[in-house]
Design a protein around this motif. Structure first.
Motif, PDB file in Angstrom:
ATOM      1  N   LEU A  66     -39.000 -18.633  21.230  1.00 37.51           N
ATOM      2  CA  LEU A  66     -37.888 -19.544  21.542  1.00 37.51           C
ATOM      3  C   LEU A  66     -38.370 -20.603  22.531  1.00 37.51           C
ATOM      4  CD1 LEU A  66     -34.941 -17.004  22.192  1.00 37.51           C
ATOM      5  CD2 LEU A  66     -35.636 -18.010  20.006  1.00 37.51           C
ATOM      6  N   ASN A 106     -36.688 -23.199  24.971  1.00 37.21           N
ATOM      7  CA  ASN A 106     -35.362 -23.471  25.546  1.00 37.21           C
ATOM      8  C   ASN A 106     -34.252 -22.789  24.736  1.00 37.21           C
ATOM      9  OD1 ASN A 106     -36.616 -25.099  27.477  1.00 37.21           O
ATOM     10  ND2 ASN A 106     -36.533 -26.875  26.096  1.00 37.21           N
ATOM     11  N   GLY A 107     -34.556 -21.615  24.245  1.00 37.58           N
ATOM     12  CA  GLY A 107     -33.560 -20.827  23.525  1.00 37.58           C
ATOM     13  C   GLY A 107     -33.517 -21.071  22.040  1.00 37.58           C
ATOM     14  N   LEU A 108     -34.219 -22.092  21.561  1.00 37.54           N
ATOM     15  CA  LEU A 108     -34.203 -22.402  20.129  1.00 37.54           C
ATOM     16  C   LEU A 108     -35.397 -21.770  19.426  1.00 37.54           C
ATOM     17  CD1 LEU A 108     -33.090 -26.142  19.952  1.00 37.54           C
ATOM     18  CD2 LEU A 108     -31.973 -24.210  18.814  1.00 37.54           C
ATOM     19  N   TRP A 112     -41.294 -12.769  22.208  1.00 39.43           N
ATOM     20  CA  TRP A 112     -41.104 -11.316  22.063  1.00 39.43           C
ATOM     21  C   TRP A 112     -41.917 -10.803  20.876  1.00 39.43           C
ATOM     22  CZ3 TRP A 112     -37.232 -14.514  23.659  1.00 39.43           C
ATOM     23  CH2 TRP A 112     -36.444 -14.104  24.741  1.00 39.43           C
ATOM     24  N   LEU A 134     -32.700  -6.200  24.215  1.00 44.85           N
ATOM     25  CA  LEU A 134     -31.957  -7.391  23.787  1.00 44.85           C
ATOM     26  C   LEU A 134     -31.396  -8.211  24.930  1.00 44.85           C
ATOM     27  CD1 LEU A 134     -29.891  -6.309  20.655  1.00 44.85           C
ATOM     28  CD2 LEU A 134     -31.991  -7.633  20.758  1.00 44.85           C
ATOM     29  N   ASN A 189     -32.558  -9.762  27.559  1.00 44.15           N
ATOM     30  CA  ASN A 189     -33.218 -11.049  27.803  1.00 44.15           C
ATOM     31  C   ASN A 189     -33.229 -11.927  26.553  1.00 44.15           C
ATOM     32  OD1 ASN A 189     -33.979 -10.943  30.613  1.00 44.15           O
ATOM     33  ND2 ASN A 189     -35.431  -9.330  30.047  1.00 44.15           N
ATOM     34  N   VAL A 190     -33.306 -11.306  25.379  1.00 38.64           N
ATOM     35  CA  VAL A 190     -33.299 -12.083  24.133  1.00 38.64           C
ATOM     36  C   VAL A 190     -31.991 -12.867  24.021  1.00 38.64           C
ATOM     37  CG1 VAL A 190     -33.333 -11.986  21.610  1.00 38.64           C
ATOM     38  CG2 VAL A 190     -34.756 -10.396  22.905  1.00 38.64           C
ATOM     39  N   GLU A 223     -31.544 -15.545  26.716  1.00 39.61           N
ATOM     40  CA  GLU A 223     -32.377 -16.729  26.482  1.00 39.61           C
ATOM     41  C   GLU A 223     -31.771 -17.604  25.375  1.00 39.61           C
ATOM     42  OE1 GLU A 223     -34.928 -17.055  28.506  1.00 39.61           O
ATOM     43  OE2 GLU A 223     -35.673 -18.950  27.692  1.00 39.61           O
ATOM     44  N   LEU A 224     -31.178 -16.918  24.420  1.00 40.71           N
ATOM     45  CA  LEU A 224     -30.569 -17.611  23.285  1.00 40.71           C
ATOM     46  C   LEU A 224     -29.280 -18.335  23.670  1.00 40.71           C
ATOM     47  CD1 LEU A 224     -31.416 -17.357  20.168  1.00 40.71           C
ATOM     48  CD2 LEU A 224     -29.436 -15.872  19.969  1.00 40.71           C
ATOM     49  N   ARG A 260     -24.571 -17.569  29.553  1.00 38.41           N
ATOM     50  CA  ARG A 260     -25.835 -17.088  30.142  1.00 38.41           C
ATOM     51  C   ARG A 260     -25.536 -16.452  31.490  1.00 38.41           C
ATOM     52  NH1 ARG A 260     -30.289 -21.683  28.742  1.00 38.41           N
ATOM     53  NH2 ARG A 260     -31.137 -20.682  26.870  1.00 38.41           N
ATOM     54  N   HIS A 319     -32.016 -10.476  33.860  1.00 37.34           N
ATOM     55  CA  HIS A 319     -33.276  -9.738  33.942  1.00 37.34           C
ATOM     56  C   HIS A 319     -33.133  -8.477  34.783  1.00 37.34           C
ATOM     57  CE1 HIS A 319     -37.353  -8.549  34.983  1.00 37.34           C
ATOM     58  NE2 HIS A 319     -37.691  -9.121  33.840  1.00 37.34           N
ATOM     59  N   SER A 320     -32.310  -8.535  35.813  1.00 36.46           N
ATOM     60  CA  SER A 320     -32.174  -7.386  36.721  1.00 36.46           C
ATOM     61  C   SER A 320     -31.571  -6.166  36.042  1.00 36.46           C
ATOM     62  CB  SER A 320     -31.282  -7.768  37.908  1.00 36.46           C
ATOM     63  OG  SER A 320     -31.834  -8.860  38.592  1.00 36.46           O
ATOM     64  N   TYR A 333     -22.325 -10.173  22.042  1.00 39.83           N
ATOM     65  CA  TYR A 333     -22.919 -11.357  21.401  1.00 39.83           C
ATOM     66  C   TYR A 333     -21.855 -12.445  21.342  1.00 39.83           C
ATOM     67  CZ  TYR A 333     -25.653  -7.367  19.989  1.00 39.83           C
ATOM     68  OH  TYR A 333     -26.363  -6.205  20.027  1.00 39.83           O
ATOM     69  N   PRO A 353     -28.746 -23.471  23.602  1.00 42.03           N
ATOM     70  CA  PRO A 353     -28.774 -24.106  22.282  1.00 42.03           C
ATOM     71  C   PRO A 353     -27.384 -24.349  21.699  1.00 42.03           C
ATOM     72  CG  PRO A 353     -30.377 -22.336  22.393  1.00 42.03           C
ATOM     73  CD  PRO A 353     -29.580 -22.263  23.659  1.00 42.03           C
TER      74      PRO A 353
END
Lengths: 84, 618
Positions: A52, A54-56, A78, B246, B248-249, B252-253, B265, B270-271, B444, B579
């Motif tokens: 990703l 910036n998340g994209l 990842w 998931l 952090n995934v 980040e998304l 966000r 992370h913590s 989500y 995004p």
């Protein structure tokens, strides 16, 4: 220029020593491709599953050509992971 | 065959317990567990009954592969009408209870009526009896488990029971088995409490036989275990980091719902992440995560076993919480963490222990606390309402205090037990409830993952990620990567996931196998075990039939197409960063196509042609 590289799950071990919270500020040339970045940190390419910027999401075919990264961009990578 | 072909029917009102044959015609149409129990519920329960009345029934059901050598074949489900949503409830759990039920010789246990006094059901192979539980009422899940083991002097008994939350009328109370595995969603524990049933305790010694072709089954399960082992997700990622990878995934998304879904966000993600669970603590050098753990027959072992830092404020005077117990999974960690704005990993772990100890669904609980925090910060709730708790976003102390009260059903914890929808309605701010059909959201944000918006809106049990986990495709690229920000193709994707998931949930296997397996891997295992032809196509058709039957139950219960929607916050308020910045969930772009593909009218009702196509009961 400086960007933030974030490596998660077991890729975190490939970050520079003393990195915290799975991220590090790194210097990269403006013309770098994502695969060059991946190789530079010795990430096996099949393990760079989710990339990703910036998340994209950036798909495989777009990782070889120079990527228009900007200063302070965040690249997060990842291995294959899932949950739910 | 794999089915034991036997049902244990327990009439709690008059105490009569009987064995009866399984309806094998239905088994061919609905397979087992989720699907087959739904067929029984539809047949035997008027969908308009009060979920907490004796007229509702409570079914514990295994699948044909439960208790076999198939990987992850340890699942069972609790099926009933939900007191939280008024829709069908089907809550799935792992651990060892399901396999024990099968080893005792039962495909299903149907509890009907209401016991005049507290009881627990004890089953030892073909023998079953109701035992007074007056002495257990008022005890936690963990204390009840210990007492029943002591009473029978048998450490191998497997127990599913309710805690004090369910007894207090909490509408999202879980049934917890094996101390920290749970049929968590939709208030199935509350239904058990309404029947005065404290626990179901099982001992099975018969083994699971009746396989159609034992040699082919052994070869098929072996072959597909190799697929799980070789897959990077099921062979390495899940055992090491669990679902918590998931955190952090999704952050980040830009799709991590934060502070009651106001933001997407969380600065403290992370913590409280899977990675943080691997980091040594400053106080004692130990990691939060002690080890992973697996359910019956599982070769993935995604479970987390954790400890809380003994010096942490939540447990420093409570040595009973210093040992290992069930650790944070992603959905729980999100609801208790980012959604409440709390970034204290030890606090979250302790609170998760309490959810297991007294049977709270951590998703609905955390999301309801998040709604209460927003009510508090808006001045709608004050410390006069909360019993002095400063219920602010980010306060670990407040989270711990309100959890202890909710677990015991005391003080403002009783109000939290109403769930987010009723709580926000009571205080005049229904728009702050992040629910669909009265059930709280999981982790989500559908502004950043559009398919999940359609998933939540159309889920038969209210907001839920486990009815069609399109995150798999939209985020993780399994089986193929799709764009999370677009709506094109999402109705088709959601339907494919919904149908396949319904089939897997009816087999006795765990849905997490589908990160490596498709129905191409699963159908041969079912086919080798079960009489009849269980091709990939038939499994998909059975999944679709189950979905339609669940929908039919809900429509008869009084739900309509108007319930297939999302909170205005997700439809009108755009994401503020990431995004998805500037985007809302475009449900209107997906729902009409979804209805059309499902064979429903434009207002979401099943057509007669659709009913006929799937052979639904009239």
């Amino acid at each position: 220029m400086q960007i933030t590289l974030k490596l998660y799950a077991h890729l975190g071990d490939l970050l520079p020593a003393n990195s915290k919270q799975n991220k590090a500020e790194i210097e990269v040339p403006e013309s770098i491709s994502l695969n060059e970045l991946i190789d530079r940190f010795q990430i096996p390419r099949p393990m760079a599953h989710l990339v990703l910027v910036n998340g994209l999401f950036v798909c495989d075919r777009d990782r070889d050509q120079p990527f228009a990264l900007k200063p302070k961009d965040a690249v997060a990578i990842w291995p294959p992971v899932a949950g739910g | 065959m794999a089915w034991t072909k036997k049902i244990l029917r327990v009439n709690l009102t008059d105490g009569v317990i009987q064995a009866e044959p399984l309806n094998m015609e239905w088994a061919q149409q609905y397979l087992g567990q989720r699907g087959l129990a739904t067929r029984y519920l539809v047949e035997e329960v008027d969908s308009q009954v009060d979920a907490l009345s004796p007229e509702n029934k409570f079914i514990m059901a295994t699948g044909p592969l439960t208790g076999t050598m198939a990987s992850t074949g340890g699942r069972y489900s609790c099926i009933t009408k939900s007191p939280l949503t008024g829709a069908i409830a089907c809550s799935n759990s792992g651990g060892f209870f399901g396999a024990e039920m099968k080893n005792a010789g039962w495909d299903m246990i149907i509890l009907e009526g209401k016991s005049p006094t507290p009881v627990y059901l004890y089953v030892e192979d073909s023998e079953a009896r109701l035992i007074p539980a007056d002495d257990l009422w008022g005890k936690s899940v963990w204390a009840t488990d210990e007492e029943i083991h002591k009473k029978h002097q048998d450490p191998q008994i497997r127990i599913a029971c309710i805690g004090r939350a369910a007894e207090s009328g909490n509408l999202f109370a879980a049934v917890v088995n094996d101390l920290h595995r749970a049929a968590g969603r939709s208030g199935v524990g509350t239904v058990l409490a309404s029947k005065n049933v404290k626990a179901v305790a099982l001992r099975g010694t018969r083994g699971v036989g009746n396989l159609k072709d034992p040699m082919r089954f052994m070869n098929a399960t072996f072959e597909h275990k190799q697929v799980l082992a070789a897959n990077a997700v099921t062979g390495a990622g899940l055992p090491t980091y669990g679902t918590q990878v998931l955190m952090n995934v999704i952050n980040e998304l830009g799709a991590l719902p934060t502070r009651n879904m106001r933001e997407v966000r969380f600065e403290g993600a992370h913590s409280v992440s899977g990675e943080a669970m691997h980091e040594p603590r400053a106080s004692d050098g130990k990691k939060n995560l002690t080890r992973n753990g697996g359910c019956f027959g599982c070769t993935i072992a995604c479970g987390r076993i954790s400890t809380v830092d003994r010096t942490h404020f939540s447990v420093k005077d409570k040595p009973q919480y210093w040992g290992n117990s069930g650790g944070l999974e992603y959905e729980a960690a999100w609801a208790l963490g980012p959604d409440t704005g709390v970034d204290d990993l030890d606090a979250l772990t302790y609170v998760n222990f309490l959810c297991n100890e007294d049977g709270l669904d951590p998703i609905s609980f955390g999301a309801t606390v998040a709604a209460a925090m927003e009510l508090f910060e808006d001045g709608v709730l004050t410390t006069a309402d909360t019993g002095g708790i400063e219920l602010k976003f980010g306060s670990a102390e407040a989270l711990v205090q309100i959890t202890e009260l909710t677990a015991r059903g005391e003080g403002f914890g009783k109000e939290i037990g109403l769930g987010s929808k009723r709580l926000c309605e009571k205080y005049g701010r229904p728009e702050l409830s992040m629910t669909v059909k009265g059930q709280e959201f999981p982790a989500y944000d559908p502004r950043g993952i559009q398919g999940m918006g359609l998933t939540y809106a159309t889920s038969n049990r209210g907001a839920c990620h486990l009815r069609s986990y399109t995150v798999s495709s939209e985020v993780l690229g399994i089986p193929i990567k799709t764009d999370p920000l677009v709506t094109d193709g999402k109705p088709e994707l959601v339907i494919a996931f919904q149908d396949a998931t319904a089939a897997v949930d009816s087999s006795g296997l765990c849905i997490f196998t589908t990160f490596a397996w498709s129905l191409d891997n699963i159908a041969p295992q079912i086919d080798a075990a079960c009489e009849g032809d269980w091709s990939v196509e038939k499994c998909a058709e059975v999944g679709a039939r189950i979905w339609q039957l669940e929908r039919d139950f809900n429509m008869r219960a009084g739900l309509t197409g108007a319930d297939d929607t999302l909170p205005k916050r997700l439809l009108k308020d755009a994401a503020n960063v990431g995004p998805a910045e500037g985007k809302v969930c475009d449900l209107d772009a997906m729902l009409p196509k979804y209805y059309e593909l499902r064979g429903w009218t434009t207002d979401g009702q099943l057509t007669s042609e659709t009913r006929q196509r799937y052979g639904l009961p009239s």
